[in-house]
Design an enzyme around this catalytic site. Sequence first.
Site, PDB file in Angstrom:
ATOM      1  N   TYR A  66     -27.046 -16.203  10.787  1.00 48.54           N
ATOM      2  CA  TYR A  66     -26.402 -17.337  10.098  1.00 48.54           C
ATOM      3  C   TYR A  66     -27.451 -18.346   9.611  1.00 48.54           C
ATOM      4  O   TYR A  66     -27.282 -18.979   8.574  1.00 48.54           O
ATOM      5  CB  TYR A  66     -25.364 -17.992  11.014  1.00 48.54           C
ATOM      6  N   HIS A 118     -12.478 -21.458   6.513  1.00 42.88           N
ATOM      7  CA  HIS A 118     -13.245 -20.556   7.375  1.00 42.88           C
ATOM      8  C   HIS A 118     -14.490 -21.227   7.936  1.00 42.88           C
ATOM      9  O   HIS A 118     -15.434 -20.561   8.347  1.00 42.88           O
ATOM     10  CB  HIS A 118     -13.606 -19.280   6.604  1.00 42.88           C
ATOM     11  N   CYS A 126     -21.278 -26.781  19.762  1.00 41.64           N
ATOM     12  CA  CYS A 126     -21.541 -26.123  21.037  1.00 41.64           C
ATOM     13  C   CYS A 126     -20.529 -24.988  21.254  1.00 41.64           C
ATOM     14  O   CYS A 126     -19.332 -25.147  21.007  1.00 41.64           O
ATOM     15  CB  CYS A 126     -21.413 -27.128  22.186  1.00 41.64           C
ATOM     16  N   THR A 202     -11.518 -14.894  -5.352  1.00 38.13           N
ATOM     17  CA  THR A 202     -11.174 -14.341  -4.049  1.00 38.13           C
ATOM     18  C   THR A 202     -10.396 -13.049  -4.229  1.00 38.13           C
ATOM     19  O   THR A 202      -9.577 -12.916  -5.142  1.00 38.13           O
ATOM     20  CB  THR A 202     -10.361 -15.337  -3.204  1.00 38.13           C
TER      21      THR A 202
HETATM   22  P1  OAD Z   1     -14.565 -11.095  -1.413  1.00 34.57           P
HETATM   23  O1  OAD Z   1     -15.969 -10.615  -1.431  1.00 34.57           O
HETATM   24  O2  OAD Z   1     -13.511 -10.350  -0.651  1.00 34.57           O
HETATM   25  O3  OAD Z   1     -14.017 -11.200  -2.911  1.00 34.57           O
HETATM   26  C1  OAD Z   1     -14.806 -11.832  -3.884  1.00 34.57           C
HETATM   27  C2  OAD Z   1     -13.975 -11.863  -5.158  1.00 34.57           C
HETATM   28  O4  OAD Z   1     -14.711 -12.595  -6.123  1.00 34.57           O
HETATM   29  C3  OAD Z   1     -13.711 -10.480  -5.743  1.00 34.57           C
HETATM   30  O5  OAD Z   1     -12.335 -10.396  -6.116  1.00 34.57           O
HETATM   31  C4  OAD Z   1     -14.618 -10.434  -6.987  1.00 34.57           C
HETATM   32  O6  OAD Z   1     -14.013  -9.689  -8.052  1.00 34.57           O
HETATM   33  C5  OAD Z   1     -14.667 -11.891  -7.347  1.00 34.57           C
HETATM   34  N1  OAD Z   1     -15.857 -12.301  -8.088  1.00 34.57           N
HETATM   35  C6  OAD Z   1     -17.103 -11.776  -8.037  1.00 34.57           C
HETATM   36  N2  OAD Z   1     -17.939 -12.484  -8.850  1.00 34.57           N
HETATM   37  C7  OAD Z   1     -17.175 -13.482  -9.404  1.00 34.57           C
HETATM   38  C8  OAD Z   1     -17.441 -14.541 -10.314  1.00 34.57           C
HETATM   39  N3  OAD Z   1     -18.670 -14.722 -10.824  1.00 34.57           N
HETATM   40  N4  OAD Z   1     -16.428 -15.378 -10.658  1.00 34.57           N
HETATM   41  C9  OAD Z   1     -15.178 -15.191 -10.145  1.00 34.57           C
HETATM   42  N5  OAD Z   1     -14.861 -14.206  -9.275  1.00 34.57           N
HETATM   43  C10 OAD Z   1     -15.855 -13.366  -8.924  1.00 34.57           C
HETATM   44  O7  OAD Z   1     -14.620 -12.617  -0.920  1.00 34.57           O
HETATM   45  P2  OAD Z   1     -13.418 -13.520  -0.447  1.00 34.57           P
HETATM   46  O8  OAD Z   1     -12.131 -13.162  -1.142  1.00 34.57           O
HETATM   47  O9  OAD Z   1     -13.845 -14.921  -0.527  1.00 34.57           O
HETATM   48  O10 OAD Z   1     -13.771 -14.675   5.835  1.00 34.57           O
HETATM   49  O11 OAD Z   1     -13.285 -13.107   1.118  1.00 34.57           O
HETATM   50  C11 OAD Z   1     -12.310 -13.810   1.889  1.00 34.57           C
HETATM   51  C12 OAD Z   1     -12.822 -13.847   3.296  1.00 34.57           C
HETATM   52  O12 OAD Z   1     -13.147 -12.521   3.748  1.00 34.57           O
HETATM   53  C13 OAD Z   1     -14.111 -14.621   3.474  1.00 34.57           C
HETATM   54  O13 OAD Z   1     -13.905 -16.008   3.522  1.00 34.57           O
HETATM   55  C14 OAD Z   1     -14.587 -14.102   4.817  1.00 34.57           C
HETATM   56  C15 OAD Z   1     -14.234 -12.634   4.682  1.00 34.57           C
HETATM   57  O14 OAD Z   1     -13.741 -12.124   5.909  1.00 34.57           O
HETATM   58  C16 OAD Z   1     -14.407 -15.009   7.001  1.00 34.57           C
HETATM   59  O15 OAD Z   1     -15.610 -14.877   7.137  1.00 34.57           O
HETATM   60  C17 OAD Z   1     -13.488 -15.525   8.070  1.00 34.57           C
END
Ligand code: OAD
Length: 260
Positions: A66, A118, A126, A202
Amino acid sequence: MPERDAAELLRDAKRVVAFTGAGMSAESGVPTFRDALTGLWARFDPKTLATPAAFAADPALVWGWYEWRRAGVERVHPNAGHRAVASIESHVPNTVVITQNVDDLHERAGSGTPIHLHGSLFTPRCSSCSRPVSLSSLPPSPDAASRPEGERDGRIPPPQCAACGAPVRPGVVWFGEELSTDALSAATEAAFGCDLLFTVGTSGLVYPAAEIPYVAARSGATVVQINPEPTALDAVADVNLRGTAARILPELVARAWADR
Ligand code: OAD
């Protein structure tokens, strides 16, 4: 509905929510999770680092990873999409940013108080008494910023809590952990009360965060999705703008307030 109409929706909106995921930060150079090849998970199994059990088993490995991610975020900058979201907040006072991201790019672009569903890389605490730990009190992670890509899982022993001596942990939500009830209820309330929700970058696969656009839709809001790819949220989006955050959001803001 073409982008122009989405811009008109934005101009006429009274209460806006920007719900963002990893794609929001992709054009800043922060890896997403599930994008094949470039995503973080293309190169490691999250279960080996992003769980309470992983931290208990090897705090230095998890903390080191991290710290490497935090150093990586500190080396990049908000993109035009983050700035466009901050611009929306300046035009529409009742705007709430809800993010699944653990970076601080919305804040650095000028968004006041994004809701981090998240958690954040910048709010360590801690692992036992949950006392917040200020980043300035942490020793600089000696090699986190310079560690070569291939050594992203380099170990850094976590600092100890000043109050109880337990290891300090990242302030992010791990697999198997509950989201902060305060964050989730604030986000749900904002989604329920908005008239326009943007879901940006997302995949809409992780709950309960992914429920937020549905809460907005059920309460009568218009949902606009910005993503270059189809996602699980296509079904709930009234408008699907196929494109990237840093291209589409600034265009929408420019069209919405061209004369102002
Ligand atoms: P993902 O990696 O699952 O999805 C990323 C999304 O962004 C995909 O749908 C891509 O098509 C899109 N994308 C990529 N480049 C982009 C751009 N330049 N502009 C717009 N969209 C773009 O990530 P998240 O949906 O954020 O949770 O994942 C949700 C959660 O899954 C995260 O917060 C994390 C993970 O588990 C935790 O860590 C608790």
